[in-house]
Scaffold this motif. Sequence first.
Motif, mmCIF file in Angstrom:
data_model
loop_
_atom_site.group_PDB
_atom_site.id
_atom_site.type_symbol
_atom_site.label_atom_id
_atom_site.label_comp_id
_atom_site.label_asym_id
_atom_site.label_seq_id
_atom_site.Cartn_x
_atom_site.Cartn_y
_atom_site.Cartn_z
ATOM 1 N N ARG A 148 0.829 -1.213 0.000
ATOM 2 C CA ARG A 148 0.000 0.000 0.000
ATOM 3 C C ARG A 148 0.861 1.260 0.000
ATOM 4 N NH1 ARG A 148 -2.680 -3.326 3.479
ATOM 5 N NH2 ARG A 148 -1.976 -2.246 5.362
ATOM 6 N N ARG A 149 2.121 1.135 0.318
ATOM 7 C CA ARG A 149 3.047 2.262 0.348
ATOM 8 C C ARG A 149 3.989 2.273 -0.861
ATOM 9 N NH1 ARG A 149 0.689 1.046 4.655
ATOM 10 N NH2 ARG A 149 0.233 2.600 6.241
ATOM 11 N N GLY A 150 3.636 1.486 -1.870
ATOM 12 C CA GLY A 150 4.357 1.557 -3.133
ATOM 13 C C GLY A 150 5.440 0.517 -3.360
ATOM 14 N N ASP A 180 11.133 -18.271 4.007
ATOM 15 C CA ASP A 180 11.584 -17.599 2.794
ATOM 16 C C ASP A 180 11.141 -16.149 2.893
ATOM 17 O OD1 ASP A 180 12.694 -19.859 1.602
ATOM 18 O OD2 ASP A 180 10.795 -20.414 0.649
ATOM 19 N N SER A 181 11.965 -15.247 2.350
ATOM 20 C CA SER A 181 11.638 -13.827 2.362
ATOM 21 C C SER A 181 11.166 -13.376 0.995
ATOM 22 C CB SER A 181 12.874 -13.000 2.735
ATOM 23 O OG SER A 181 13.234 -13.203 4.071
ATOM 24 N N LEU A 182 10.193 -12.491 0.990
ATOM 25 C CA LEU A 182 9.775 -11.802 -0.215
ATOM 26 C C LEU A 182 10.560 -10.499 -0.261
ATOM 27 C CD1 LEU A 182 7.847 -11.658 -2.658
ATOM 28 C CD2 LEU A 182 6.271 -10.365 -1.167
ATOM 29 N N VAL A 183 11.273 -10.270 -1.358
ATOM 30 C CA VAL A 183 12.043 -9.036 -1.523
ATOM 31 C C VAL A 183 11.144 -8.027 -2.223
ATOM 32 C CG1 VAL A 183 14.130 -8.005 -2.490
ATOM 33 C CG2 VAL A 183 14.183 -10.369 -1.637
ATOM 34 N N LEU A 184 11.075 -6.834 -1.662
ATOM 35 C CA LEU A 184 10.222 -5.760 -2.166
ATOM 36 C C LEU A 184 11.072 -4.541 -2.509
ATOM 37 C CD1 LEU A 184 7.776 -6.273 0.763
ATOM 38 C CD2 LEU A 184 7.093 -6.610 -1.603
ATOM 39 N N ARG A 185 10.671 -3.819 -3.545
ATOM 40 C CA ARG A 185 11.420 -2.649 -3.998
ATOM 41 C C ARG A 185 10.472 -1.485 -4.232
ATOM 42 N NH1 ARG A 185 12.815 0.148 -8.479
ATOM 43 N NH2 ARG A 185 14.984 0.763 -8.739
ATOM 44 N N LYS A 186 10.984 -0.281 -3.969
ATOM 45 C CA LYS A 186 10.231 0.943 -4.237
ATOM 46 C C LYS A 186 11.189 1.965 -4.825
ATOM 47 C CE LYS A 186 7.491 4.596 -2.099
ATOM 48 N NZ LYS A 186 6.906 5.094 -0.837
#
Length: 177
Positions: free
Chosen positions: A145-147, A162-168
């Motif tokens: 929700r924050r991009g 396991d980790s989900l990698v997120l990018r903004k």
Amino acid sequence: MRLSGRQAVVVRPFTQDDSVAALTCLLHRAYSGHAAEGRVFFASYQSVQDTAYRLGRGECWVALQGTDLVGTVTVAAPYEAPEGYPAGDGSGSFWQLAVDPAYRGSGLGQRLLSLAEERIAALGSDAVVIDTSVEAAELIGWYRRRGYEPVGTWQWDVTNYDSLVLRKGLAPAGCGR
């Protein structure tokens, strides 16, 4: 920021006069809910020495209400990701984003997230990359929700998931977003 008639929460850089032990206790409290649900985030059990090491890899900010430590985040740019981590060259990152459970829903997490993004941009990165448990649906939703958008997965040797990698992507420092 006022929280239910309490003193304003002040956010400032961590100093040598601050307690690494108190910061470690805050991290344990903030991440205890994840641990109770079976997601063993490193921050839920790390030692005072681990906290000091992680502080030394970035710029730590703390949130205080009076003398009570109620939040924190550590930022770095560029982020020195392990080989194979889907970070993208020059991305910044933050870790140890934590809010005391008593302050959840107060906007403090958003305030610390915004600070982390601003500092990463000011340090010269045009993107932020982070990761969290693939099982932490509520947290992933909060970031999305924050991009933040998923860009891959990763497995740390200090967690049980396991980790989900997120990018903004970020606007350059000094420019509106």
